[in-house]
Design an enzyme around this catalytic site. Structure first.
Site, PDB file in Angstrom:
ATOM      1  N   SER A  46       0.838  -1.206   0.000  1.00 32.92           N
ATOM      2  CA  SER A  46       0.000   0.000   0.000  1.00 32.92           C
ATOM      3  C   SER A  46       0.869   1.250   0.000  1.00 32.92           C
ATOM      4  CB  SER A  46      -0.920   0.010   1.224  1.00 32.92           C
ATOM      5  OG  SER A  46      -1.818  -1.069   1.189  1.00 32.92           O
ATOM      6  N   GLU A  47       1.938   1.224   0.815  1.00 35.57           N
ATOM      7  CA  GLU A  47       2.909   2.317   0.824  1.00 35.57           C
ATOM      8  C   GLU A  47       4.303   1.781   1.104  1.00 35.57           C
ATOM      9  OE1 GLU A  47      -0.924   4.380   1.639  1.00 35.57           O
ATOM     10  OE2 GLU A  47       0.141   3.080   3.026  1.00 35.57           O
ATOM     11  N   THR A  48       5.284   2.555   0.675  1.00 37.57           N
ATOM     12  CA  THR A  48       6.698   2.304   0.948  1.00 37.57           C
ATOM     13  C   THR A  48       7.312   3.628   1.388  1.00 37.57           C
ATOM     14  OG1 THR A  48       6.870   0.509  -0.665  1.00 37.57           O
ATOM     15  CG2 THR A  48       8.902   1.639  -0.095  1.00 37.57           C
TER      16      THR A  48
END
Length: 295
Positions: A46-48
């Site tokens: 979903s995010e990094t």
């Protein structure tokens, strides 16, 4: 060949393979914006996050957050997970970390167990609650395959809300939550009808029983079909409900990710402040993987 270290953690859980996975590149110096975005797409979470030296030495890091297709000004689980990773490396000051981000300064309190081991973190959202566009219940319902009557508008209409990043918050009937399934064509149509959405339509559906909330979040236009834990949306919801319910403080427990097989638990505290309603969100983390990107 440069080697860029990273670690992954599961956020808002105390069990491996629960919560929301996050990749943290702990030393992103030398990476271009294009490389960061490409790495975020490669990780496919979903995010990094990408950790850089702070611009102000009074702070601990500049943290950039990318989802699969774009950079985000702020997000909940990336901050909790990044703080967890850095604290385990001893990079906190007296149990506190301060991250510079596009939405503002994010202050994070490290959580530890009785033996002193880092277990998670609590973040303060960088902005007070702000509200934007209200959307028709039938349009929101259609985006996730529900009927208009499944959307509850007693307390509020589906509405844009932000404490650093914007979501559309919509209450639904309890039995409808599990039936929600995104319809990409309908998402695109609704986003096209409302230019103020700026192409961003991240829909946070919730049911509520007192201080207990069950939630799901869908953002297919950004490449996230469903998110197992969304701290920034939960923080915005806490602030919205406090603004509607009255009082000076409110606490919520938010359960998310159940339908995905990645149960998550988020603890939200919202308080009235001089500049509006502000929220904090906390949870545990589990370390998972370590590796290097070879660029």
């Amino acid at each position: 060949m440069p080697r860029i270290p990273y670690e992954t953690v599961d956020v808002f859980t105390d069990q491996p393979f629960g919560g929301n996975p996050l990749a943290v590149f702990t030393d992103a110096r030398g990476l271009s914006d294009t490389q960061m975005q490409a790495l975020a797409a490669e990780m496919n979470y979903s995010e990094t996050t990408f950790v850089l030296p702070p611009e102000d030495p009074a702070h601990d890091a500049r943290v950039r957050i990318f989802h699969r297709t774009a950079e985000m000004p702020f997000a909940g689980h990336p901050n909790v997970g990044t703080a967890f990773v850095l604290a385990r490396h001893g990079r906190n000051r007296d149990g506190v970390l301060r991250f510079e981000q596009k939405a503002g300064l994010v202050e994070i309190a490290v959580r530890r167990d009785a033996a002193g081991a880092v277990t998670g973190a609590e973040i303060a959202a960088p902005q007070p609650l702000s509200l934007g566009l209200e959307l028709p219940a039938d349009a929101i319902a259609a985006c996730v395959g529900l009927a208009a009557g499944d959307v509850v508008t007693t307390a509020h209409a589906p509405v844009q809300a932000s404490v650093g990043v914007t979501f559309v918050l919509a209450q639904v009937e309890p039995e409808a939550l599990a039936r929600a399934t995104p319809d990409l064509a309908t998402y695109r149509k609704l986003a096209g009808l409302h230019p103020t959405l700026a192409g961003r339509l991240s829909l946070f559906l919730y049911t509520r029983s007192g201080s207990a909330v069950r939630a799901r979040m869908f953002a297919p236009l950004a490449g996230t079909w469903e998110d197992p834990a969304t701290g920034s949306a939960s923080a915005a919801l806490g602030a919205l409900l406090l603004s509607l319910d009255g009082g000076d403080e409110a606490r919520l427990t938010v359960t998310q990710g159940v339908e995905m097989g990645r149960p998550s638990l988020l603890h939200v505290t919202s308080r009235r402040a001089e500049d509006g309603v502000r929220s904090r969100v906390a949870g545990n983390c589990v370390p998972m993987l370590r590796g290097e990107a070879l660029l």
